[in-house]
Write an enzyme that holds these catalytic residues in place. Structure first.
Site, PDB file in Angstrom:
ATOM      1  N   SER A  15     -81.030 -41.581  23.583  1.00  0.00           N
ATOM      2  CA  SER A  15     -79.785 -40.959  23.098  1.00  0.00           C
ATOM      3  C   SER A  15     -79.705 -39.471  23.445  1.00  0.00           C
ATOM      4  O   SER A  15     -80.662 -38.728  23.267  1.00  0.00           O
ATOM      5  CB  SER A  15     -79.663 -41.119  21.587  1.00  0.00           C
ATOM      6  N   ARG A  16     -78.519 -39.068  23.916  1.00  0.00           N
ATOM      7  CA  ARG A  16     -78.312 -37.651  24.248  1.00  0.00           C
ATOM      8  C   ARG A  16     -77.573 -36.918  23.136  1.00  0.00           C
ATOM      9  O   ARG A  16     -77.247 -35.738  23.257  1.00  0.00           O
ATOM     10  CB  ARG A  16     -77.552 -37.544  25.570  1.00  0.00           C
ATOM     11  N   LYS A  66     -72.964 -50.868  15.577  1.00  0.00           N
ATOM     12  CA  LYS A  66     -71.608 -50.372  15.286  1.00  0.00           C
ATOM     13  C   LYS A  66     -70.775 -51.359  14.452  1.00  0.00           C
ATOM     14  O   LYS A  66     -69.967 -50.941  13.627  1.00  0.00           O
ATOM     15  CB  LYS A  66     -70.864 -50.057  16.590  1.00  0.00           C
ATOM     16  N   ASN A 150     -59.093 -59.477  32.029  1.00  0.00           N
ATOM     17  CA  ASN A 150     -60.424 -59.990  31.690  1.00  0.00           C
ATOM     18  C   ASN A 150     -60.713 -61.260  32.468  1.00  0.00           C
ATOM     19  O   ASN A 150     -59.806 -61.999  32.832  1.00  0.00           O
ATOM     20  CB  ASN A 150     -60.522 -60.250  30.177  1.00  0.00           C
ATOM     21  N   THR A 152     -62.206 -63.791  31.218  1.00  0.00           N
ATOM     22  CA  THR A 152     -61.797 -64.846  30.292  1.00  0.00           C
ATOM     23  C   THR A 152     -60.464 -64.410  29.676  1.00  0.00           C
ATOM     24  O   THR A 152     -60.433 -63.539  28.812  1.00  0.00           O
ATOM     25  CB  THR A 152     -62.854 -65.007  29.180  1.00  0.00           C
ATOM     26  N   GLY A 236     -68.569 -42.107  32.578  1.00  0.00           N
ATOM     27  CA  GLY A 236     -68.368 -42.014  31.135  1.00  0.00           C
ATOM     28  C   GLY A 236     -69.067 -40.866  30.428  1.00  0.00           C
ATOM     29  O   GLY A 236     -69.007 -40.795  29.194  1.00  0.00           O
TER      30      GLY A 236
HETATM   31  P1  ATR Z   1     -68.825 -54.336  25.209  1.00  0.00           P
HETATM   32  O1  ATR Z   1     -69.037 -54.209  23.741  1.00  0.00           O
HETATM   33  O2  ATR Z   1     -69.659 -53.430  26.061  1.00  0.00           O
HETATM   34  O3  ATR Z   1     -67.386 -54.298  25.609  1.00  0.00           O
HETATM   35  P2  ATR Z   1     -68.844 -57.216  25.335  1.00  0.00           P
HETATM   36  O4  ATR Z   1     -68.121 -57.296  24.047  1.00  0.00           O
HETATM   37  O5  ATR Z   1     -69.987 -58.120  25.610  1.00  0.00           O
HETATM   38  O6  ATR Z   1     -69.440 -55.777  25.578  1.00  0.00           O
HETATM   39  O7  ATR Z   1     -67.772 -57.340  26.499  1.00  0.00           O
HETATM   40  C1  ATR Z   1     -68.128 -57.252  27.836  1.00  0.00           C
HETATM   41  C2  ATR Z   1     -66.850 -57.317  28.689  1.00  0.00           C
HETATM   42  O8  ATR Z   1     -67.218 -57.147  30.069  1.00  0.00           O
HETATM   43  C3  ATR Z   1     -66.117 -58.623  28.597  1.00  0.00           C
HETATM   44  O9  ATR Z   1     -64.747 -58.369  28.744  1.00  0.00           O
HETATM   45  C4  ATR Z   1     -66.674 -59.405  29.799  1.00  0.00           C
HETATM   46  O10 ATR Z   1     -65.809 -60.407  30.272  1.00  0.00           O
HETATM   47  P3  ATR Z   1     -65.753 -61.862  29.564  1.00  0.00           P
HETATM   48  O11 ATR Z   1     -65.040 -61.678  28.262  1.00  0.00           O
HETATM   49  O12 ATR Z   1     -64.990 -62.715  30.496  1.00  0.00           O
HETATM   50  O13 ATR Z   1     -67.196 -62.278  29.391  1.00  0.00           O
HETATM   51  C5  ATR Z   1     -66.770 -58.295  30.805  1.00  0.00           C
HETATM   52  N1  ATR Z   1     -67.744 -58.518  31.877  1.00  0.00           N
HETATM   53  C6  ATR Z   1     -69.080 -58.489  31.793  1.00  0.00           C
HETATM   54  N2  ATR Z   1     -69.654 -58.684  32.978  1.00  0.00           N
HETATM   55  C7  ATR Z   1     -68.652 -58.845  33.865  1.00  0.00           C
HETATM   56  C8  ATR Z   1     -68.584 -59.075  35.297  1.00  0.00           C
HETATM   57  N3  ATR Z   1     -69.688 -59.178  36.031  1.00  0.00           N
HETATM   58  N4  ATR Z   1     -67.367 -59.187  35.853  1.00  0.00           N
HETATM   59  C9  ATR Z   1     -66.250 -59.073  35.102  1.00  0.00           C
HETATM   60  N5  ATR Z   1     -66.241 -58.858  33.768  1.00  0.00           N
HETATM   61  C10 ATR Z   1     -67.411 -58.738  33.164  1.00  0.00           C
END
Ligand code: ATR
Length: 265
Positions: A15-16, A66, A150, A152, A236
């Site tokens: 952590s920073r 969180k 997304n 999904t 970020g």
């Molecule tokens: P966070 O809290 O970091 O947002 P999360 O709730 O696990 O983590 O969500 C990760 C997001 O990154 C999701 O939208 C995921 O898409 P899915 O909902 O379809 O799983 C997306 N994601 C992760 N890896 C990905 C990849 N290689 N390509 C595209 N989308 C990705």
């Protein structure tokens, strides 16, 4: 007396936040100490209780706590309610208050870059916690349209259904990631792809003016593609500074300028 702050997470070594908050303390002359707390995965609530019972003023919360922090709070700000996640805790009148400063941190970072948000058409990639955490502040900053793409589709649709009651200015819509096209002012990568080292392919038919990657300190195929197109980019780190500045403002009543601290990178 020295004001006590901390960040709690697991892991926490990376952590920073202590470095950032000590820089803010130096800039404002506020006498504070900011430490790191490693909580066991099943010991978050008792760690929080211990911190405040020992006179702690403010506690930041990071991965993976969180959502638990959100559950634990007696009072939540609207942006924490929308995020369903809390990264900033404090006590007031015996009650535990929670806020989420990630989204305002992103808005302040984009403003510091000089990128326009007013009436902007914004594309957010991903529909997980990172997107949920920033959507209300982006809407409140004047975004005209927010499209959530997304892998999904149903997850993006569900997120929009959840946040719609809190947002009445920006137009919200969901699309599936492979069908991306059109023209956007700003594209934000809020997927965890860069964090897990996976590539993200941006279709040539997708056009954008500015590109923001929420991750930092990792290779990002998203940023590489944006750079190849000659588009201004940011990782970020500025959002990390922004969320810290907003937490510092809640706890200490002083809002610092983000641009003064970007050199800490
Ligand atoms: P966070 O809290 O970091 O947002 P999360 O709730 O696990 O983590 O969500 C990760 C997001 O990154 C999701 O939208 C995921 O898409 P899915 O909902 O379809 O799983 C997306 N994601 C992760 N890896 C990905 C990849 N290689 N390509 C595209 N989308 C990705």
């Amino acid at each position: 007396m020295t004001r006590q702050f901390a960040v709690v997470g697991n892991p926490i070594e990376h952590s920073r936040s202590p470095e950032l908050h000590h820089a803010f303390a130096k800039a404002t002359g506020i006498d504070l100490h900011y430490s790191k707390r490693l909580a066991p995965l099943d010991g978050f609530a008792s760690n929080v209780q211990e911190f405040f019972s020992q006179g702690g003023i403010g506690l930041n919360v990071t991965v993976p706590f969180k959502e638990q922090a959100y559950q634990l709070c007696d009072v939540l700000t609207p942006r924490a309610q929308v995020a369903r996640a809390v990264n900033t805790l404090w006590q007031q009148d015996g009650k535990l208050h929670g806020d989420n400063t990630d989204g305002q941190g992103l808005v302040d970072a984009i403003n510091a870059l000089g990128w326009p948000l007013q009436q902007a058409k914004i594309l957010i990639l991903g529909a997980g916690g990172a997107t949920r955490g920033v959507i209300l502040p982006l809407a409140q900053a004047g975004a005209g349209q927010i499209v959530i793409a997304n892998r999904t589709l149903s997850r993006a649709q569900q997120l929009i259904a959840d946040v719609q009651p809190f947002i009445n200015t920006a137009h919200l819509s969901a699309i599936i990631l492979d069908h991306l096209s059109g023209q956007f002012d700003l594209i934000i990568n809020a997927t965890s792809a860069s964090l897990s080292g996976e590539a993200l392919q941006l279709p040539p038919a997708l056009q954008f003016q500015y590109a923001y990657e929420m991750a930092y300190g990792k290779p990002s195929s998203f940023l590489d593609q944006a750079t190849e197109r000659g588009v201004p980019t940011s990782d970020g780190f500025s959002m990390l500074v922004g969320q810290a500045i907003e937490a510092f403002a809640i706890w200490n009543g002083v809002k610092l300028a983000l641009s003064d601290f970007l050199s800490l990178k």
